[in-house]
Design an enzyme around this catalytic site. Structure first.
Site, PDB file in Angstrom:
ATOM      1  CE  LYS A 188      -6.934 -37.033 -18.520  1.00 25.85           C
ATOM      2  NZ  LYS A 188      -7.771 -36.982 -19.706  1.00 25.85           N
ATOM      3  CD  GLU A 195      -3.374 -36.921 -24.880  1.00 31.62           C
ATOM      4  OE1 GLU A 195      -4.431 -37.067 -25.539  1.00 31.62           O
ATOM      5  OE2 GLU A 195      -3.226 -37.361 -23.730  1.00 31.62           O
TER       6      GLU A 195
END
Length: 319
Positions: A188, A195
């Site tokens: 993550k 991102e």
């Protein structure tokens, strides 16, 4: 099965709602009594403390902690260690540092508890779209919760199949067992670093279109066209096109772009393991720069953050 959720903010409340919609019993605790009451009105059982929450859950218990990384999570885990019994499972889904997750798993194991670190992506849209889940921990504990992962993840219909894709089919449904404790939050962390880079590329491109040789470039229409058939089509582009359609000048946004900490940890990991990551590092540094002079690219970044996570950056005092 009944899921106990600790933390009923934007993510925790909707995770519990999605689990309940799939037939999983739900119980929740939050220091905000109104957040608990809202879930109780939708069929969950409510608790006003961690001991009360644990008392609501049948053995073996599963408690999901969805709190901000740091001391608030540490305090909740310490209290749960004293309340739970051997064989119970703690799921920690916040954006925690993977090294902390590995340590916490060892501390839980010493008390006979199972611990899973679950990197959770989906933002404020997860209730409708489903959540991407990156899981770390022992395989038996992961498999024992397959019904929960299936309830929360988007499912196979959410994306076209990848020809020749490896794995046992779980990844195709939107959740993946990444490895031992810490691996879920590590995946993550890197996801969030990527991102940052993707968002920065979109934002800089929009700024170049706006300030290039064609000042009347219709940005809302260009981004809407890019959504259809373009190789840069993505959910981030969807959110950007939506924001531009509502406000072509992005006047709502101050252009001060925060970072959650995961981007910093990603760059730290790149340095620690001597892995070149110039795009991810530059995207992080661009967020630091945004806290000085405002520009359109930074407003676009703010618009994307609001779109997927509900984060509305405060405007600078002179904006």
């Amino acid at each position: 099965m009944m899921l106990g959720m600790v933390g009923l903010g934007r993510m925790g409340a909707n995770l519990l709602r999605r689990a309940m919609a799939a037939g999983i019993g739900g119980a929740g605790f939050d220091r905000d009594a109104a957040a608990v009451a809202a879930l109780v009105a939708e069929g969950a059982r409510g608790a006003d403390s961690l001991p009360a929450l644990v008392a609501l859950l049948p053995a073996p218990r599963t408690v999901w902690v969805m709190l901000p990384a740091g001391e608030i999570t540490e305090a909740a885990l310490r209290e749960l260690h004293a309340l739970l019994a051997p064989g119970d499972t703690i799921i920690e889904g916040g954006n925690s540092l993977y090294k902390d997750s590995a340590r916490r798993a060892a501390e839980a194991a010493a008390k006979g508890l199972r611990y899973l670190d679950v990197g959770t992506s989906g933002g404020v849209w997860g209730l409708q779209r489903g959540y991407c889940l990156m899981i770390g921990g022992e395989d038996a504990a992961v498999r024992d919760h397959d019904a929960l992962w299936r309830a929360l993840a988007p499912g196979e219909a959410a994306a076209p199949p990848t020809p020749g894709a490896a794995g046992d089919g779980r990844a195709a449904q939107g959740y993946v067992h990444c490895g031992p404790s810490g691996a879920g939050h590590y995946a993550k962390m890197v996801h969030n670093g990527i991102e940052y880079g993707m968002m920065q590329a979109v934002a800089e491109g929009l700024d170049l279109l706006r300030r290039g040789p064609f000042p009347a470039m219709p940005l809302p229409e260009v981004t809407e066209a890019w959504r259809r058939g373009s190789v840069v089509s993505s959910w981030l582009l969807d959110l950007t096109a939506q924001a531009l359609a509502a406000d072509p000048e992005l006047k709502e946004y101050g252009g001060v772009v925060s970072d959650s900490g995961e981007g910093r940890w990603t760059v730290d990991a790149a340095v620690e393991h001597a892995v070149p990551a110039p795009v991810l590092a530059a995207a992080l540094f661009a967020r630091f720069r945004s806290r000085g002079v405002e520009n359109f690219a930074d407003k676009a970044l703010s618009a994307m953050r609001k779109g997927f996570g509900g984060h509305l950056e405060p405007k600078a005092p002179d904006a």
